[in-house]
Enzyme design. Structure first.
Site, PDB file in Angstrom:
ATOM      1  N   HIS A 110     -15.282  17.001   1.466  1.00 27.41           N
ATOM      2  CA  HIS A 110     -15.072  17.357   0.057  1.00 27.41           C
ATOM      3  C   HIS A 110     -15.146  16.083  -0.790  1.00 27.41           C
ATOM      4  CE1 HIS A 110     -13.106  19.971  -3.044  1.00 27.41           C
ATOM      5  NE2 HIS A 110     -12.513  18.835  -3.431  1.00 27.41           N
ATOM      6  N   MET A 116     -15.323  17.682 -11.419  1.00 25.82           N
ATOM      7  CA  MET A 116     -14.299  17.744 -12.456  1.00 25.82           C
ATOM      8  C   MET A 116     -14.850  16.984 -13.649  1.00 25.82           C
ATOM      9  SD  MET A 116     -11.092  17.160  -9.908  1.00 25.82           S
ATOM     10  CE  MET A 116     -12.178  16.472  -8.658  1.00 25.82           C
ATOM     11  N   SER A 163     -10.813  15.526   1.734  1.00 23.22           N
ATOM     12  CA  SER A 163     -11.275  14.978   0.446  1.00 23.22           C
ATOM     13  C   SER A 163     -11.304  13.463   0.540  1.00 23.22           C
ATOM     14  CB  SER A 163     -10.319  15.393  -0.674  1.00 23.22           C
ATOM     15  OG  SER A 163     -10.481  14.530  -1.780  1.00 23.22           O
ATOM     16  N   MET A 205      -7.180  25.505  -7.734  1.00 26.73           N
ATOM     17  CA  MET A 205      -6.510  24.207  -7.756  1.00 26.73           C
ATOM     18  C   MET A 205      -5.005  24.428  -7.605  1.00 26.73           C
ATOM     19  SD  MET A 205      -8.642  21.680  -8.030  1.00 26.73           S
ATOM     20  CE  MET A 205      -7.300  20.493  -8.024  1.00 26.73           C
ATOM     21  N   ASP A 225     -14.795  14.520  -4.545  1.00 21.10           N
ATOM     22  CA  ASP A 225     -14.215  14.771  -5.866  1.00 21.10           C
ATOM     23  C   ASP A 225     -14.845  13.871  -6.914  1.00 21.10           C
ATOM     24  OD1 ASP A 225     -12.167  16.779  -5.450  1.00 21.10           O
ATOM     25  OD2 ASP A 225     -11.178  15.295  -4.174  1.00 21.10           O
ATOM     26  N   HIS A 263     -17.024  18.605  -5.730  1.00 21.42           N
ATOM     27  CA  HIS A 263     -16.128  19.279  -6.678  1.00 21.42           C
ATOM     28  C   HIS A 263     -16.247  18.519  -7.994  1.00 21.42           C
ATOM     29  CE1 HIS A 263     -11.578  20.125  -7.714  1.00 21.42           C
ATOM     30  NE2 HIS A 263     -12.414  20.676  -8.575  1.00 21.42           N
ATOM     31  N   MET A 283     -15.024  12.796 -10.843  1.00 23.18           N
ATOM     32  CA  MET A 283     -14.210  12.825 -12.073  1.00 23.18           C
ATOM     33  C   MET A 283     -14.879  11.969 -13.138  1.00 23.18           C
ATOM     34  SD  MET A 283     -10.522  12.244 -10.306  1.00 23.18           S
ATOM     35  CE  MET A 283      -9.920  13.340  -9.025  1.00 23.18           C
ATOM     36  N   ASP A 314      -6.971  23.498  -3.092  1.00 17.93           N
ATOM     37  CA  ASP A 314      -7.211  22.056  -3.257  1.00 17.93           C
ATOM     38  C   ASP A 314      -6.083  21.424  -4.047  1.00 17.93           C
ATOM     39  OD1 ASP A 314      -8.260  19.535  -3.555  1.00 17.93           O
ATOM     40  OD2 ASP A 314      -9.944  20.140  -4.812  1.00 17.93           O
TER      41      ASP A 314
END
Ligand code: DX5
Ligand code: ZN
Length: 228
Positions: free
Chosen positions: A32, A67, A7, A136, A34, A65, A36, A174
């Protein structure tokens, strides 16, 4: 074969290209990313431009991913930027099937993530439709947290549902995964391992971080401590 997905949330952003290339050279299987939005989680990270930047520095598959609340409006931009897999959260909106359909329509693989506080049974209706289920193992929002121990039985529960409903579906873990607990995650059924801090903040550097995790994964559940 179990896959390792570093990540980049924990990478040195000022050297992102080098960091991603180092992961590839060390044997990582995918990257990966992330995302947000400071609404779904209390933090803000990166957008599609960062995906494009990674795309220029590695041939590895990129997985995002999300979020974020209301992910559908931003999904196309991530796929255009080069993400082959897009994961959304079950908790992010009331229409998760619609997000999965959109991702597929745009030619990408779909993942569905669940938070530690969400009953794993709520994933059941989505499992036949997705290529990846993401469990998660921390509350999302920040890297560098400790893996919640209840994540292991939760992985086993989802692995069991996957075996019944969609045996080809990947099971990703994760949050807080490191060289000491990765074997337990794999033994509980994880087929894709995300790791941020234990890769990019590894004491001997990024390549050593990848190497240690890959070694533990290849040793299986009976792994003995040997990584630095
Ligand atoms: C948490 C993210 C994770 C996390 C991984 O919100 O989804 O991908 O940053 O980082 P570590 O391995 O540091 O927990
Ligand atoms: Zn993540």
């Amino acid at each position: 074969m179990v896959k390792l997905a570093p990540s980049i949330l924990a990478a040195d952003f000022s050297r992102l290209g080098e960091e991603v290339s180092a992961c590839e050279r060390a044997g990582a299987h995918r990257i990966h990313i992330d995302v947000m939005d400071n609404h779904f989680v209390p933090n803000l990270s990166m957008g599609p431009e960062v995906v494009s930047a990674c795309r220029r520095h590695t041939g590895l598959p990129l997985e995002v991913h999300l979020m974020v609340e209301r992910p559908d409006s931003i999904i196309p931009a991530f796929i255009e930027a080069g993400c082959g897999t897009v994961t959304v959260h079950l908790e992010a909106g009331a229409q998760p099937h619609r997000s999965v359909a959109l991702i597929h329509q745009l030619g990408a693989r779909a993942g569905m993530a669940i938070n530690p506080g969400t009953a794993t049974s709520l994933l059941r209706p989505l499992l036949p439709e997705v290529e990846l289920a993401l469990v998660m193992s921390v509350d999302p929002g920040f890297g560098g947290q400790r893996l919640l121990p209840q994540s292991l039985p939760r992985l086993r529960e989802v692995a069991e549902m996957i075996s019944q409903l969609n045996p080809g579906c990947e099971l990703e873990v994760d949050g807080g995964v490191d060289c000491d607990n990765v074997s337990s995650c794999v033994a509980a059924g994880a087929t894709v391992v995300v790791a941020g801090t234990s890769v990019f903040a590894a004491p001997k550097g990024t390549a050593a971080g990848v190497g240690c995790l890959l070694e533990r994964i290849s040793q299986g559940a009976g792994a003995q401590p040997s990584c630095p």
